[in-house]
Design an enzyme around this catalytic site. Structure first.
Site, PDB file in Angstrom:
ATOM      1  N   ASN A 176       0.842  -1.211   0.000  1.00 15.75           N
ATOM      2  CA  ASN A 176       0.000   0.000   0.000  1.00 15.75           C
ATOM      3  C   ASN A 176       0.870   1.250   0.000  1.00 15.75           C
ATOM      4  OD1 ASN A 176      -3.059  -0.331   0.124  1.00 15.75           O
ATOM      5  ND2 ASN A 176      -2.346  -1.961   1.500  1.00 15.75           N
ATOM      6  N   ARG A 234      -0.260  -2.129  14.745  1.00 16.70           N
ATOM      7  CA  ARG A 234      -0.301  -1.737  16.153  1.00 16.70           C
ATOM      8  C   ARG A 234      -1.510  -0.843  16.391  1.00 16.70           C
ATOM      9  NH1 ARG A 234       3.780  -2.328  19.565  1.00 16.70           N
ATOM     10  NH2 ARG A 234       3.117  -0.490  20.732  1.00 16.70           N
ATOM     11  N   HIS A 258      -8.224  -0.878   5.725  1.00 14.91           N
ATOM     12  CA  HIS A 258      -8.594  -2.152   6.334  1.00 14.91           C
ATOM     13  C   HIS A 258      -9.168  -3.070   5.254  1.00 14.91           C
ATOM     14  CE1 HIS A 258      -9.705  -4.936   9.466  1.00 14.91           C
ATOM     15  NE2 HIS A 258     -10.872  -5.061   8.870  1.00 14.91           N
TER      16      HIS A 258
HETATM   17  C1  GAR Z   1      -3.208  -4.835   3.808  1.00 17.06           C
HETATM   18  O1  GAR Z   1      -4.068  -5.801   3.283  1.00 17.06           O
HETATM   19  C2  GAR Z   1      -3.939  -3.957   4.816  1.00 17.06           C
HETATM   20  O2  GAR Z   1      -5.266  -3.702   4.445  1.00 17.06           O
HETATM   21  C3  GAR Z   1      -3.876  -4.801   6.051  1.00 17.06           C
HETATM   22  O3  GAR Z   1      -2.573  -5.343   6.038  1.00 17.06           O
HETATM   23  C4  GAR Z   1      -2.132  -5.477   4.689  1.00 17.06           C
HETATM   24  C5  GAR Z   1      -0.806  -4.790   4.553  1.00 17.06           C
HETATM   25  O4  GAR Z   1      -0.264  -5.018   3.278  1.00 17.06           O
HETATM   26  N1  GAR Z   1      -4.129  -4.045   7.218  1.00 17.06           N
HETATM   27  C6  GAR Z   1      -4.808  -4.514   8.255  1.00 17.06           C
HETATM   28  O5  GAR Z   1      -5.235  -5.650   8.322  1.00 17.06           O
HETATM   29  C7  GAR Z   1      -4.995  -3.514   9.389  1.00 17.06           C
HETATM   30  N2  GAR Z   1      -5.910  -4.036  10.346  1.00 17.06           N
HETATM   31  P1  GAR Z   1       0.899  -4.114   2.719  1.00 17.06           P
HETATM   32  O6  GAR Z   1       1.981  -4.084   3.798  1.00 17.06           O
HETATM   33  O7  GAR Z   1       1.369  -4.803   1.488  1.00 17.06           O
HETATM   34  O8  GAR Z   1       0.334  -2.738   2.456  1.00 17.06           O
END
Ligand code: GAR
Length: 200
Positions: free
Chosen positions: A14, A90, A108
């Site tokens: 992201n 976190r 999310h």
């Molecule tokens: C993503 O899918 C994000 O939506 C999720 O972690 C992943 C990180 O991916 N976040 C959560 O679950 C927050 N509760 P990335 O490091 O490749 O962006």
């Protein structure tokens, strides 16, 4: 130029999508600092390769607020206007939230308020819903409870696994996170109660 502060703990896809859109001039801001609580985070390495300012702040063994105070100090030092959590695993302390009121966004991987917390894609698959998706929201003191900025729906197919579903959702995450950042930076949304309403 508005300044973004990115917080991540892992892969950082992201963050990379945001960075690409910043470089392409599609987000009217610059990335002032990328902070990770994990030294080995792939996202941190990618940020360094891109020539961005980075900072590793270990969280292990620290009280939540003590860690948050270190992070907030670095964000302020870099004059950050908007904090973007990008896979930052976190929960933020009330102190952190107070220091950046309505100026912290999170992505999310579910259509909140369904499936908050960890493993949102697995939760949706196991529940048996036919659509899930992703949500960009303002971070408040709860877990995934803040006002929704934007969302995208994603169908769940009969032969989906957590991996195939997560990949389909991730594509949409990469698209809507930048959209949500732009809405906030350009002041094109105002809050009415819990509702974020587009202005103009
Ligand atoms: C993503 O899918 C994000 O939506 C999720 O972690 C992943 C990180 O991916 N976040 C959560 O679950 C927050 N509760 P990335 O490091 O490749 O962006």
């Amino acid at each position: 130029m508005k300044k973004l502060g990115i917080l991540l703990s892992g892969r950082g896809s992201n963050f990379e999508a945001i960075a690409r859109n910043v470089q392409a001039g599609k987000i009217p801001a610059e990335i002032a600092i990328v902070i990770s609580n994990k030294e080995e985070a792939l996202g941190l390495a990618r940020a360094k390769e891109m020539g961005l300012a980075t900072c590793f702040i270990p969280s292990k063994g620290k009280e939540r607020e003590a860690f948050d105070r270190e992070v907030v100090a670095v964000l302020k030092e870099h004059k950050v206007d908007l904090v973007c959590l990008a896979g930052f695993m976190r929960i933020l302390s009330p102190y952190f939230i107070r220091e950046f009121p309505r100026r912290i966004l999170n992505i999310h991987p579910a259509l909140l308020p369904s499936f908050p917390g960890v493993e949102a894609q697995k939760q949706a698959l196991e529940y048996g819903v036919k659509f899930t998706g992703c949500t960009v929201h303002i971070v408040d003191e709860g877990v995934d409870t803040g006002p929704v900025v934007c969302q995208a729906a994603v169908p769940i197919l009969d032969d989906d696994t957590v991996e195939t579903l997560s990949a389909r959702i991730l594509k949409e995450e990469h698209r809507i996170y930048s959209e949500g950042i732009c809405l906030m930076l350009e002041g094109r949304v105002r809050i009415e109660g819990r509702r974020m309403v587009k202005v103009g």
